[in-house]
Scaffold this active site. Structure first.
Site, PDB file in Angstrom:
ATOM      1  N   ARG A   1      28.360  39.011 -32.173  1.00  0.00           N
ATOM      2  CA  ARG A   1      28.900  38.343 -31.160  1.00  0.00           C
ATOM      3  C   ARG A   1      29.143  38.959 -29.975  1.00  0.00           C
ATOM      4  NH1 ARG A   1      33.438  34.739 -33.629  1.00  0.00           N
ATOM      5  NH2 ARG A   1      33.422  33.810 -31.583  1.00  0.00           N
TER       6      ARG A   1
ATOM      7  N   CYS B   1      39.187  37.818 -28.549  1.00  0.00           N
ATOM      8  CA  CYS B   1      38.129  37.516 -29.560  1.00  0.00           C
ATOM      9  C   CYS B   1      37.557  36.421 -29.149  1.00  0.00           C
ATOM     10  CB  CYS B   1      39.191  37.393 -30.811  1.00  0.00           C
ATOM     11  SG  CYS B   1      40.375  36.071 -30.881  1.00  0.00           S
TER      12      CYS B   1
END
Length: 283
Positions: free
Chosen positions: A183, A239
């Site tokens: 990611r 995040c």
């Protein structure tokens, strides 16, 4: 003795046996399937544990511009904690079945609320079960409303998008992104509608804080890892939505490296404004 970072299964057993009173928070959750957390809690949880839902209890309402899991209002969080029975100075312990991925959010939030005696159960529910200890399938009965009141935060002030944007040019702080490397690089995935990461960020996958047994690695190892990544700079922790970034905050606290700032909105807030820059690749 107060526990402020981690607590082991034997330590938790002893604390419960002492009768001093522990507030247990089961933070079980699954991204993309928010209904699964309560179902897994109902299938079996530590005796006396209360369920803490990531979307409903440990986050405020998203509005499309503040990320998937914005910080809850302090007054609302304090009220919810009182309904769970939290008392001033009471030991709180958060756990999950994912290496502390979600429990660390509860840990950070309670510290943000000024509550020092809060710890994450090292190894979580799997460690409890591995020790041959029982689970319950019914929620705790009615509890007396606690007297908890929010106090001065025990965390560094959270960073916002403007802080992070300003830092791209100056580079005074190092952004650490807790998402998995795929990611972070910007590989296609079902979670991030825009791939990539904040320019200048470095990847510190939260899973790297754990050993093969699902427990946190030794403090010295964590300190060496984070020190190398930060290169003398203060940390801003990001995040996908400000949740697993708290895992890095906990790891840094264990490592003796306090003071990291959480960016609560993280990537899901960052990409809500197409004018904000995006970077792909290893970083």
């Amino acid at each position: 003795m107060a526990f402020e970072t981690l607590i082991s299964v034997p330590e938790l057993q002893s604390l419960i046996a002492s009768g001093s009173g522990v507030l247990l928070l089961d933070c079980t959750f699954e991204l993309g399937a928010p209904e699964k957390g309560p179902a897994l809690y109902a299938e079996g949880h530590l005796p006396g544990a209360h369920y803490a839902h990531l979307d409903e209890d440990l986050a405020g309402p998203p509005d499309g511009t503040n990320g998937r899991h914005p910080l809850p209002a302090r007054v609302a969080l304090a009220a919810w904690l009182r309904t769970q029975g939290l008392r001033k100075g009471q030991q709180a312990v958060a756990y999950d079945s994912n290496g502390g991925a979600w429990a660390a959010r509860a840990w950070w939030l309670l510290r943000w609320m000024g509550h020092a005696p809060v710890a994450v159960l090292d190894g979580g529910k799997p460690a409890w079960v591995e020790a041959g200890l029982p689970l319950e399938t019914t929620p705790p009965g009615p509890v007396m409303t606690g007297n908890f009141e929010a106090g001065e935060p025990l965390t560094a002030a959270p960073a916002d998008a403007a802080d992070v944007l300003a830092n791209i040019g100056g580079g005074e702080a190092q952004v650490l992104d807790a998402r998995d490397p795929s990611r972070f690089r910007g590989d296609p995935n079902p979670i991030d509608p825009v791939p990539g990461h904040i320019p200048g960020a470095r990847n510190r996958f939260f899973g790297d804080n754990l050993g093969p047994d699902g427990r946190f690695r030794p403090a010295a190892e964590l300190a060496a890892d984070f020190t190398a990544l930060l290169d003398g700079k203060p940390a801003v922790l990001s995040c996908g939505s400000g949740v697993t970034a708290c895992h890095n905050a906990l790891a840094m606290e264990i490592a003796g490296l306090p003071g990291a700032r959480l960016y609560p909105g993280s990537w899901s807030e960052w990409i809500s404004d197409p004018a904000r820059p995006v970077e792909t690749g290893e970083g």
